[in-house]
Design a protein around this motif. Sequence first.
Motif, PDB file in Angstrom:
ATOM      1  N   ASP A 310       0.822  -1.203   0.000  1.00 37.83           N
ATOM      2  CA  ASP A 310       0.000   0.000   0.000  1.00 37.83           C
ATOM      3  C   ASP A 310       0.856   1.252   0.000  1.00 37.83           C
ATOM      4  N   VAL A 311       1.977   1.206   0.719  1.00 30.25           N
ATOM      5  CA  VAL A 311       2.942   2.313   0.717  1.00 30.25           C
ATOM      6  C   VAL A 311       4.329   1.709   0.525  1.00 30.25           C
ATOM      7  N   SER A 312       5.052   2.285  -0.396  1.00 29.14           N
ATOM      8  CA  SER A 312       6.385   1.778  -0.734  1.00 29.14           C
ATOM      9  C   SER A 312       7.421   2.856  -0.444  1.00 29.14           C
ATOM     10  N   LEU A 313       8.343   2.555   0.480  1.00 32.66           N
ATOM     11  CA  LEU A 313       9.430   3.473   0.801  1.00 32.66           C
ATOM     12  C   LEU A 313      10.736   2.860   0.309  1.00 32.66           C
ATOM     13  N   VAL A 314      11.206   3.342  -0.828  1.00 35.26           N
ATOM     14  CA  VAL A 314      12.469   2.857  -1.394  1.00 35.26           C
ATOM     15  C   VAL A 314      13.583   3.676  -0.758  1.00 35.26           C
ATOM     16  N   ALA A 315      14.192   3.089   0.258  1.00 32.87           N
ATOM     17  CA  ALA A 315      15.197   3.834   1.028  1.00 32.87           C
ATOM     18  C   ALA A 315      15.968   2.869   1.904  1.00 32.87           C
ATOM     19  N   ASP A 316      17.127   3.321   2.346  1.00 30.37           N
ATOM     20  CA  ASP A 316      17.854   2.619   3.396  1.00 30.37           C
ATOM     21  C   ASP A 316      16.982   2.574   4.645  1.00 30.37           C
ATOM     22  N   SER A 317      16.998   1.434   5.337  1.00 31.81           N
ATOM     23  CA  SER A 317      16.083   1.247   6.468  1.00 31.81           C
ATOM     24  C   SER A 317      16.265   2.309   7.545  1.00 31.81           C
ATOM     25  N   ARG A 318      17.512   2.599   7.890  1.00 28.05           N
ATOM     26  CA  ARG A 318      17.746   3.576   8.947  1.00 28.05           C
ATOM     27  C   ARG A 318      17.279   4.965   8.510  1.00 28.05           C
TER      28      ARG A 318
END
Length: 547
Positions: A310-318
Amino acid sequence: MTTGGEALVQTLSALGVHTLFGLPGVQNDYLYNAIYDMNAARAPEERLRVIHTRHEQGAGYMALGYALAGNCPGVFVVVPGPGFLNASAALATAYGLNAKVLCLSGQLRRDQLGRGYGMLHEIPDQLGVMRRLTKWAERVRTPDEASRLVLAAFNAMLSDRPRPVALECPMDVFSGQTSQEPGPFSLAVRRPQVDLDRVRAAAALLAKAQEPMILVGGGAQDASEEVATLAALLQAPVIATANGRGVLSSRHYLSHTLPAGHRLWAKTDVVLAVGTRMTMPLLYWGVDEDLTIIRVDVDPEEHTRILSPDVSLVADSRDALRALIPEVEARIRPRASRRAEMMALRHEMETEFERLQPQVTFLRTIRDVLPENGIFVDELTQVGYVSRFAFPVYEPRTYLTPGYQGTLGWGFAAGLGAKVAQPHRTVVTVSGDGGFLFAAQELATAVQHKIDTINIVFNDGAYGNVRRMQKEQYGGRVIASELHNPDFVAFAESFGALGLRATTPESLALAMEQALYQGGPTVIEVPVGEMPSPWQTIFMPRVRGRS
């Protein structure tokens, strides 16, 4: 003038490489010459440490264990052809674990490449094989390129999703001259920018969630503090995959493993998946329209590989969680503690795990003796399988597992690499009798280089998992699964290591304490019988919606 080999090792050193695992041979002799000369000109504490192994797979797995435990690049050097292929399982495992590993392989002379002359160690298209097992691979074609391509390899390895890389270097490039001085050595590591609009959308969903869950994998290992903060805000259980063990300490009441996650999955309304493929929940446990999925992963391909979130955050986890925490804080009211509920769930799961004896008691014994910051290396053995959900883990990067590759025999050598990376920590590996003998010759490496690990071999005289399946699923057709073994105590002693035998959990504790007291590489043989299957606690059924 500088040789290609000298340029290469000077660049590795400048980039912070302190240890190199590998085997010398005719196609990389000039590289080892360069290491010798560089070290001869340096003070002992500034030298590049070379750990030469007894097999290329050992070199590859040691570099992998070094990378996982030390959170830094692990480098190994091999000859081409059979040398490289011997280490290829380690590269495949590193790829699956998103590990920072550099494979450096020698190669034939440039005028012999691709000719099919049948030269020593020649195989067709080695570079093509490398490219299929790594994130990035290249050939150093001239001495002038050596330094630049090492830098490019590190940039590729460390940027975005970390994964192994490889360089092959013809022997006449190692020995050839260049007038170019190595450098500059500044890295240009890429990380995706956090999309703040998507962060706010995720925060709004999490703030409204009644039954949130945080699912963590290996990609969350460097976001431990952020996971703990967010979990406390949401009072959300943190469910660790095998690769995510240690992200949140097992002492924390919100910390659980996959079997507990399966119990909670049916009523979860919002799941925040951090640095995990979500393979088990999405493929086995099921989803439906009442489940909202938020994914944090540095690799955009992972977000939609199985099911679009539903929501996609393409990023380093921290980076993503640091942006997410204040947005959640701004939207959420203080929540009542779920300590009692979560501790009851833990007790329920521990009671269920008790059926897996003697594995659970042996694991409890190991945990009691292993220091809190000690490193446990899992293997494909009955005790190892159960450890993935029943062994308490207190710190990030202290539980090492081969992940989905399931590379039998990785553990002993990976443990040696972990100890080199973390020399002041206790490292314990568990193996079966079958898996241990895949790399047991590396006892010679451990003794020669004074790498003190405690290696527990659970000896059931078989590939135990296979034998049990043959009995239970194939009508007792036991074939090619029973093993003839050496006396493991005498075997260890023949290398100059400490060999011990323990027949009970109590005697295992005493043997481990003796190993800690005496020091030195240690093998503890634990004779065991057939053990109960853990698989119903690993592959759990669908509990909601469509699969």
